[in-house]
Design an enzyme around this catalytic site. Structure first.
Site, mmCIF file in Angstrom:
data_model
loop_
_atom_site.group_PDB
_atom_site.id
_atom_site.type_symbol
_atom_site.label_atom_id
_atom_site.label_comp_id
_atom_site.label_asym_id
_atom_site.label_seq_id
_atom_site.Cartn_x
_atom_site.Cartn_y
_atom_site.Cartn_z
ATOM 1 N N SER A 11 27.310 -22.056 -12.845
ATOM 2 C CA SER A 11 27.981 -21.350 -11.745
ATOM 3 C C SER A 11 29.355 -21.950 -11.526
ATOM 4 O O SER A 11 29.496 -23.149 -11.264
ATOM 5 C CB SER A 11 27.169 -21.481 -10.450
ATOM 6 O OG SER A 11 27.998 -21.146 -9.343
ATOM 7 N N HIS A 36 27.852 -17.679 -14.397
ATOM 8 C CA HIS A 36 27.389 -17.133 -13.117
ATOM 9 C C HIS A 36 28.548 -17.186 -12.117
ATOM 10 O O HIS A 36 29.151 -18.236 -11.899
ATOM 11 C CB HIS A 36 26.213 -17.995 -12.646
ATOM 12 C CG HIS A 36 25.535 -17.533 -11.412
ATOM 13 N ND1 HIS A 36 24.524 -16.592 -11.413
ATOM 14 C CD2 HIS A 36 25.694 -17.903 -10.112
ATOM 15 C CE1 HIS A 36 24.091 -16.405 -10.179
ATOM 16 N NE2 HIS A 36 24.780 -17.187 -9.362
ATOM 17 N N ASP A 38 29.638 -16.499 -8.301
ATOM 18 C CA ASP A 38 29.111 -16.345 -6.941
ATOM 19 C C ASP A 38 30.161 -15.734 -6.030
ATOM 20 O O ASP A 38 31.169 -16.365 -5.712
ATOM 21 C CB ASP A 38 28.701 -17.725 -6.389
ATOM 22 C CG ASP A 38 27.423 -18.221 -7.017
ATOM 23 O OD1 ASP A 38 26.420 -17.485 -6.962
ATOM 24 O OD2 ASP A 38 27.426 -19.338 -7.563
ATOM 25 N N MET A 40 31.114 -14.294 -2.391
ATOM 26 C CA MET A 40 30.693 -14.416 -0.980
ATOM 27 C C MET A 40 31.769 -13.844 -0.074
ATOM 28 O O MET A 40 32.962 -14.083 -0.284
ATOM 29 C CB MET A 40 30.490 -15.886 -0.621
ATOM 30 C CG MET A 40 29.557 -16.624 -1.539
ATOM 31 S SD MET A 40 29.418 -18.347 -1.035
ATOM 32 C CE MET A 40 28.429 -19.001 -2.366
ATOM 33 N N HIS A 69 26.969 -12.493 -8.982
ATOM 34 C CA HIS A 69 25.957 -12.602 -7.932
ATOM 35 C C HIS A 69 26.644 -12.212 -6.626
ATOM 36 O O HIS A 69 27.431 -12.990 -6.085
ATOM 37 C CB HIS A 69 25.436 -14.051 -7.903
ATOM 38 C CG HIS A 69 24.469 -14.333 -6.804
ATOM 39 N ND1 HIS A 69 24.062 -15.619 -6.486
ATOM 40 C CD2 HIS A 69 23.821 -13.514 -5.940
ATOM 41 C CE1 HIS A 69 23.218 -15.568 -5.477
ATOM 42 N NE2 HIS A 69 23.058 -14.316 -5.113
ATOM 43 N N MET A 71 26.911 -11.798 -3.002
ATOM 44 C CA MET A 71 26.421 -12.176 -1.671
ATOM 45 C C MET A 71 27.367 -11.547 -0.665
ATOM 46 O O MET A 71 28.153 -12.231 0.000
ATOM 47 C CB MET A 71 26.370 -13.704 -1.552
ATOM 48 C CG MET A 71 25.273 -14.322 -2.409
ATOM 49 S SD MET A 71 25.469 -16.108 -2.646
ATOM 50 C CE MET A 71 26.581 -16.113 -4.046
ATOM 51 N N MET A 140 16.195 -17.154 -5.296
ATOM 52 C CA MET A 140 17.042 -18.201 -4.712
ATOM 53 C C MET A 140 16.164 -19.407 -4.372
ATOM 54 O O MET A 140 15.140 -19.269 -3.693
ATOM 55 C CB MET A 140 17.733 -17.704 -3.441
ATOM 56 C CG MET A 140 18.819 -16.662 -3.649
ATOM 57 S SD MET A 140 20.142 -17.153 -4.780
ATOM 58 C CE MET A 140 20.781 -18.644 -3.995
ATOM 59 N N ASP A 178 18.247 -20.131 -8.788
ATOM 60 C CA ASP A 178 19.624 -20.469 -8.401
ATOM 61 C C ASP A 178 19.601 -21.339 -7.157
ATOM 62 O O ASP A 178 19.119 -20.919 -6.107
ATOM 63 C CB ASP A 178 20.376 -19.150 -8.132
ATOM 64 C CG ASP A 178 21.837 -19.338 -7.785
ATOM 65 O OD1 ASP A 178 22.341 -20.466 -7.837
ATOM 66 O OD2 ASP A 178 22.472 -18.313 -7.464
HETATM 67 C C1 DX5 Z 1 24.541 -20.494 -3.738
HETATM 68 C C2 DX5 Z 1 24.973 -19.928 -5.067
HETATM 69 C C3 DX5 Z 1 24.671 -20.806 -6.208
HETATM 70 C C4 DX5 Z 1 25.394 -22.118 -6.212
HETATM 71 C C5 DX5 Z 1 24.518 -23.118 -6.885
HETATM 72 O O1 DX5 Z 1 24.712 -19.526 -2.764
HETATM 73 O O2 DX5 Z 1 24.340 -18.681 -5.291
HETATM 74 O O3 DX5 Z 1 24.886 -20.131 -7.453
HETATM 75 O O4 DX5 Z 1 26.621 -22.078 -6.872
HETATM 76 O O5 DX5 Z 1 25.093 -24.362 -6.742
HETATM 77 P P1 DX5 Z 1 24.268 -25.694 -7.033
HETATM 78 O O6 DX5 Z 1 23.838 -25.610 -8.455
HETATM 79 O O7 DX5 Z 1 25.249 -26.781 -6.758
HETATM 80 O O8 DX5 Z 1 23.098 -25.686 -6.076
HETATM 81 ZN ZN ZN Z 2 24.475 -17.698 -7.331
#
Ligand code: DX5
Ligand code: ZN
Length: 238
Positions: A11, A36, A38, A40, A69, A71, A140, A178
């Protein structure tokens, strides 16, 4: 057992954004299977990251599949944007989506892999009627919104349950996890049935660099595969 059965999806949330292309290229060289991304929006989760422009910038920088992903609230408004930017798969949350079937089928109609994400408090049972329509389920293992959180052990029985459902309903479906995945937790999730591991801080946050970090994750799951537990007593008892 073929260790490549377990796929790694670093990620970029934990990457150094000033060197993003370089870090993704390094992850590719070191054997990452996908990247990946992320996304947000500060509404769906209490944090803001980045949008489709990051996918657009990364697309020429790697040959690896880019998975987004989302969010975000109202993902339907943004599907085309992410796909046009170069996303190979789009993962949307079950939570807060009243038109999930439509969303997932729009992703597929646009020619991309559709993934469904469930939060730690969401039961596996919500997948039952929709599992046949997705290429990927993402469980998750932390509450979404931030990297570097502690892995929630309570998600392990759910991972086992989702693996059972996948074997029964849609055996080709990926089971990704994840949040809080590192060399200590990776063997637990793989033994529970996960075959794709997202890792942010355990790949890009390690002081000794991406190559050593990916090597450590690979070693942790070496010899393990979700397939090893397919017929185990543990699996059938869960
Ligand atoms: C959290 C994300 C993850 C995050 C994971 O909301 O969806 O993908 O980047 O990070 P680590 O591996 O540091 O928990
Ligand atoms: Zn993620």
């Amino acid at each position: 057992m073929d260790k490549s059965a377990v796929k790694l999806a670093p990620s970029i949330l934990a990457a150094d954004f000033a060197r993003l292309g370089e870090q993704v290229a390094e992850a590719e060289r070191c054997g990452a299977d996908r990247i990946h991304v992320d996304v947000m929006d500060g509404h769906f989760v209490p944090n803001i990251s980045f949008g489709a422009v990051i996918i657009q910038s990364l697309r020429p920088a790697t040959r690896l599949p880019l998975e987004s992903h989302l969010m975000i609230s109202n993902p339907d408004f943004f599907l085309e944007q992410f796909i046009e930017a170069g996303a190979d798969s789009v993962l949307v949350h079950w939570e807060g989506n009243n038109n999930l079937h439509r969303t997932l089928h729009r992703i597929k109609a646009l020619g991309k892999r559709a993934g469904l994400v469930i939060n730690p408090a969401t039961p596996a049972a919500v997948l039952e009627e929709i599992l046949q329509d997705v290429e990927q389920v993402l469980v998750m293992t932390v509450n979404p919104g931030f990297g570097q959180q502690h892995f929630l052990n309570t998600t392990l029985p759910k991972i086992r349950r989702v693996r059972q459902m996948i074997e029964q309903i849609n055996p080709g479906c990926d089971l990704e996890v994840d949040g809080g995945i590192d060399a200590a937790t990776a063997p637990l999730v793989v033994a529970s049935g996960a075959n794709v591991l997202v890792a942010g801080s355990a790949v890009f946050g390690e002081s000794e660099g991406v190559a050593a970090a990916i090597g450590r994750l690979r070693t942790a799951v070496d010899g393990l595969s979700h397939l090893t537990t397919n017929n185990s007593e543990e699996r059938t008892l869960q």
